[in-house]
Enzyme design. Structure first.
Site, mmCIF file in Angstrom:
data_model
loop_
_atom_site.group_PDB
_atom_site.id
_atom_site.type_symbol
_atom_site.label_atom_id
_atom_site.label_comp_id
_atom_site.label_asym_id
_atom_site.label_seq_id
_atom_site.Cartn_x
_atom_site.Cartn_y
_atom_site.Cartn_z
ATOM 1 N N GLU A 1 0.836 -1.214 0.000
ATOM 2 C CA GLU A 1 0.000 0.000 0.000
ATOM 3 C C GLU A 1 0.871 1.265 0.000
ATOM 4 O O GLU A 1 0.517 2.274 0.598
ATOM 5 C CB GLU A 1 -0.900 -0.043 1.244
ATOM 6 C CG GLU A 1 -2.332 0.390 1.052
ATOM 7 C CD GLU A 1 -2.933 0.075 -0.275
ATOM 8 O OE1 GLU A 1 -3.244 -1.100 -0.524
ATOM 9 O OE2 GLU A 1 -3.096 1.001 -1.074
HETATM 10 C C1 LIG Z 1 2.262 -9.771 0.822
HETATM 11 C C2 LIG Z 1 2.099 -8.699 -0.216
HETATM 12 C C3 LIG Z 1 0.825 -8.357 -0.643
HETATM 13 C C4 LIG Z 1 0.659 -7.387 -1.636
HETATM 14 N N1 LIG Z 1 -0.602 -7.123 -2.120
HETATM 15 C C5 LIG Z 1 -0.738 -6.351 -3.223
HETATM 16 C C6 LIG Z 1 -2.003 -6.223 -3.883
HETATM 17 O O1 LIG Z 1 -3.011 -6.767 -3.429
HETATM 18 N N2 LIG Z 1 -2.061 -5.503 -5.021
HETATM 19 C C7 LIG Z 1 -0.981 -4.884 -5.561
HETATM 20 O O2 LIG Z 1 -1.110 -4.255 -6.602
HETATM 21 N N3 LIG Z 1 0.241 -4.982 -4.966
HETATM 22 C C8 LIG Z 1 0.381 -5.692 -3.821
HETATM 23 N N4 LIG Z 1 1.605 -5.817 -3.213
HETATM 24 C C9 LIG Z 1 2.748 -5.118 -3.781
HETATM 25 C C10 LIG Z 1 3.230 -3.967 -2.925
HETATM 26 O O3 LIG Z 1 2.310 -2.913 -2.965
HETATM 27 C C11 LIG Z 1 4.632 -3.595 -3.406
HETATM 28 O O4 LIG Z 1 5.495 -4.632 -2.949
HETATM 29 C C12 LIG Z 1 5.092 -2.257 -2.897
HETATM 30 O O5 LIG Z 1 4.349 -1.236 -3.510
HETATM 31 C C13 LIG Z 1 6.579 -2.005 -3.153
HETATM 32 O O6 LIG Z 1 6.918 -2.284 -4.476
HETATM 33 P P1 LIG Z 1 8.161 -3.258 -4.792
HETATM 34 O O7 LIG Z 1 7.964 -4.494 -4.013
HETATM 35 O O8 LIG Z 1 8.327 -3.366 -6.243
HETATM 36 O O9 LIG Z 1 9.393 -2.515 -4.168
HETATM 37 P P2 LIG Z 1 10.262 -1.385 -4.894
HETATM 38 O O10 LIG Z 1 9.355 -0.367 -5.485
HETATM 39 O O11 LIG Z 1 11.267 -2.031 -5.770
HETATM 40 O O12 LIG Z 1 10.985 -0.717 -3.658
HETATM 41 C C14 LIG Z 1 12.210 -1.209 -3.095
HETATM 42 C C15 LIG Z 1 12.721 -0.163 -2.103
HETATM 43 O O13 LIG Z 1 12.982 1.059 -2.795
HETATM 44 C C16 LIG Z 1 12.249 2.132 -2.233
HETATM 45 N N5 LIG Z 1 11.796 3.027 -3.292
HETATM 46 C C17 LIG Z 1 11.242 2.694 -4.466
HETATM 47 N N6 LIG Z 1 10.949 3.808 -5.183
HETATM 48 C C18 LIG Z 1 11.304 4.861 -4.423
HETATM 49 C C19 LIG Z 1 11.246 6.272 -4.580
HETATM 50 N N7 LIG Z 1 10.733 6.845 -5.666
HETATM 51 N N8 LIG Z 1 11.755 7.035 -3.592
HETATM 52 C C20 LIG Z 1 12.266 6.487 -2.476
HETATM 53 N N9 LIG Z 1 12.340 5.162 -2.256
HETATM 54 C C21 LIG Z 1 11.868 4.365 -3.220
HETATM 55 C C22 LIG Z 1 11.072 1.472 -1.510
HETATM 56 O O14 LIG Z 1 10.569 2.288 -0.450
HETATM 57 C C23 LIG Z 1 11.698 0.181 -1.019
HETATM 58 O O15 LIG Z 1 12.367 0.402 0.187
HETATM 59 C C24 LIG Z 1 1.795 -6.735 -2.180
HETATM 60 C C25 LIG Z 1 3.070 -7.053 -1.718
HETATM 61 C C26 LIG Z 1 3.230 -8.025 -0.765
HETATM 62 C C27 LIG Z 1 4.626 -8.377 -0.315
#
Ligand SMILES: Cc1cc2nc3c(=O)[nH]c(=O)nc-3n(C[C@H](O)[C@H](O)[C@H](O)COP(=O)(O)OP(=O)(O)OC[C@H]3O[C@@H](n4cnc5c(N)ncnc54)[C@H](O)[C@@H]3O)c2cc1C
Length: 567
Positions: free
Chosen positions: A426
């Site tokens: 989220e």
């Molecule tokens: C159990 C689980 C349930 C989930 N459920 C859903 C769901 O129902 N629907 C859905 O659509 N998604 C869902 N997600 C996905 C979740 O919303 C994403 O994992 C989350 O938004 C982070 O994206 P990412 O994992 O690609 O991490 P990344 O975006 O790759 O982030 C990695 C790190 O980089 C940082 N970062 C990235 N971009 C920036 C920026 N611009 N500035 C500063 N820091 C940054 C982040 O804060 C993090 O620390 C779920 C994830 C999990 C693990």
């Protein structure tokens, strides 16, 4: 260990801290009388204590699994979902025209928190469905509303939210799923979505996916994204689930916690979908859902904190170790410190979350832009502080248990594992903090400043009766104001972002102190005063260190080059 719903806390906060009487005085929420609120909290508490809490361990031990393409949910979850649906809890704040109860978000937020404490994995299913209900209420056509909303509010159909793709996590604008018009008003959706919570289940007749995708003529980035409703089964002429749509669950993830909630990789192969909102307006429509989902996720953190606290307290009251007046570890000063921190922190996070929900209700009921701005300002704080409180308190809960905290059978570790993801999904907590110091300060810091004025005025008045508590709250607020002005003055966004997380933490500490002070004034001779004194003396002072970390700017964090990091 049984869960006990903290109903007296909600009632106390409604009455003394977040102004629920003002909400109930509006025409929109006139049905939310004190009696109704009491009855609803009691009923929800029973559901959480008797039906949902017993599902917490089975969900952890027997995760949902995919068997030949069919989702099998954890033991008891189908009955749990039915009990939630039959009680009308999914449509609590939904529009009565479509079968909802039209109750304030403040009440729904309290109920959702209880459900999270009882069984987080299962609670995520109604939370997702509620988010979708809200998005459809605001952005869907009348026809779609009439077909989908009654079924979703009744829990016959469930909802999901599909944003994330392998290359598009925090950067939602990088998504590539496609939507091609079919020529009959519907669209063919193709693409892969990952991490989709409750992407399938074996208890709802139909699963309704809200999917973000791009139309052929879309511009790159978030401005070119549209939102589509893509049901697992296409409704037939009578509105019943008909033939299967072209979508499937490819696999489910093996996770550190939250085992009962299937986290799915979804494949859409030309699946039939309906546009929700306008073309290229997907992010605006999705934001309707995300804002309340962010508050809901903050509430998940608070719920886990409550559950972990209750667990730890029960253990501390029984475990005999060392010489203490009672013979148990609860009389060791350090164990007391841990329990007081857990309880005081949980109360602060709960108050912030409920104040956020109350601002949403007042905004909805009155349309007053100040309430709307207040709700928007508090949302990233509720999400990040609620979930960090969940992590901190559940980690302390493990510590209170000593070695038994590391042993799964006590259940203490499950809270710690389950709650961890709430700081990630989220919008990660880093993204929340950036939202606070950038988007939520695009008004030049006005909304923040109005809130700080209120906190200072309140502390000023409280000085007469409780100077030892009111003084530190006023002083901390004044320091927060200075740092807020510093933030707003930084034209280099990276200077704000480098300190955004500690700034948010300081803001939350001050807000928590404000609500504790209110509680102390309302109950000057009781436990709430004692808890407030502990919070203000022992936890509030952290604000100063956080504000120190918030202001150095970006130079230091960028001081090492990427090569120097790896050297
Ligand atoms: C159990 C689980 C349930 C989930 N459920 C859903 C769901 O129902 N629907 C859905 O659509 N998604 C869902 N997600 C996905 C979740 O919303 C994403 O994992 C989350 O938004 C982070 O994206 P990412 O994992 O690609 O991490 P990344 O975006 O790759 O982030 C990695 C790190 O980089 C940082 N970062 C990235 N971009 C920036 C920026 N611009 N500035 C500063 N820091 C940054 C982040 O804060 C993090 O620390 C779920 C994830 C999990 C693990």
């Amino acid at each position: 260990m049984p869960y006990r719903a903290p109903i007296s806390d909600y009632e106390f906060l409604f009455r003394h801290a977040v102004g629920f009487d003002e909400i109930a005085a509006t025409e929109k929420f006139s049905s939310a009388s004190e009696d109704v609120v009491g009855a609803i909290l009691t009923e929800a508490g029973k559901l959480c204590e008797e039906v949902m809490a017993p599902l917490q361990r089975p969900g952890d031990l027997e995760p949902a699994r995919l068997e030949n393409g069919v989702m099998r949910t954890s033991p008891g979850f189908a009955d749990g979902w039915k009990a939630i649906a039959d009680g009308g809890w999914i449509g609590m704040s939904g529009d009565p025209e479509y079968g909802g109860m039209g109750l304030p978000m403040t009440l729904t937020t309290a109920v959702n928190e209880m459900m999270s404490a009882a069984c987080l994995s299962l609670q995520l299913a109604p939370l997702m469905t509620q988010g979708q209900i809200e998005a459809l209420e605001h952005h869907a056509s009348d026809e779609i509303k009439a077909l989908y909303l009654p079924k979703m509010m009744a829990g016959e159909w469930s909802g999901t939210m599909n944003l994330t793709e392998p290359q598009a996590g925090s950067d939602v604008g990088a998504l590539t799923s496609k939507a091609v018009p079919n020529g009959d008003g519907t669209y063919a959706i193709t693409g892969q979505k990952i991490y989709i919570s409750w992407g399938d289940n074996d208890f709802a007749e139909n699963i309704c996916h809200l999917v973000l995708a791009r139309l052929p003529d879309s511009v790159p980035g978030t401005k070119g994204i549209s939102l589509f409703l893509v049901p697992k089964f296409l409704p037939d002429e009578a509105g019943n689930p008909g033939i299967a749509n072209d979508l499937k669950v490819v696999s489910i993830e093996h996770k550190m916690g939250l085992h009962g909630s299937p986290t799915c990789v979804m494949q859409y192969d030309g699946a039939k979908g309906w546009l929700i909102g306008r073309e290229h307006g997907g992010m605006a429509a999705m934001f309707t859902m995300m804002n309340n989902a962010r508050l809901g996720v903050g509430g998940q953190g608070v719920g886990c904190a409550e559950g972990a606290y209750q667990h730890a307290l029960a253990y501390a009251l029984e475990r005999k170790q060392g010489k203490t007046p009672s013979g148990t570890i609860i009389d060791h000063a350090d164990v007391r410190r841990m329990l007081m921190s857990m309880r005081a922190d949980t109360f602060a996070a709960r108050a912030i979350m409920l104040a956020n929900a109350a601002a949403i209700d007042m905004g909805n009921a009155t349309g007053d832009p100040d309430w709307i701005a207040r709700a928007a300002l508090l949302t990233p704080i509720s999400k990040a502080f609620g979930t960090e409180t969940g992590m901190r308190v559940s980690e302390t809960g493990v510590q209170v248990h000593g070695g038994m905290g590391f042993i799964e059978e006590t259940g203490a570790a499950q809270y710690y594992r389950d709650v961890r993801v709430t700081a990630i999904y989220e919008g990660t907590n880093g993204i929340q903090a950036m939202d606070l110091v950038a988007r939520k300060m695009m008004d030049g810091g006005d909304a923040a400043s109005r809130l700080l004025d209120e906190i200072e005025d309140h502390a000023e008045q409280a000085r007469a009766t409780m100077p030892e508590l009111a003084g530190p709250v006023w002083e901390a607020t004044e320091s927060l104001r200075e740092t807020t002005e510093w933030m707003v003055a930084q034209s280099d966004l990276n200077a704000r972002f480098a300190g955004a997380v500690p700034y948010l933490r300081a803001f939350a500490r001050v807000l928590g102190a404000h609500y504790h002070l209110k509680a102390a004034l309302a109950q000057p001779d009781g436990p709430r005063f004692k808890l407030a004194r502990f919070y203000i003396n022992a936890l509030l002072p952290e604000f100063s260190g956080f504000l120190g970390q918030a202001q150095p700017g970006a130079n230091d964090v960028f001081a090492l080059s990427a090569e120097e990091f790896v050297a």
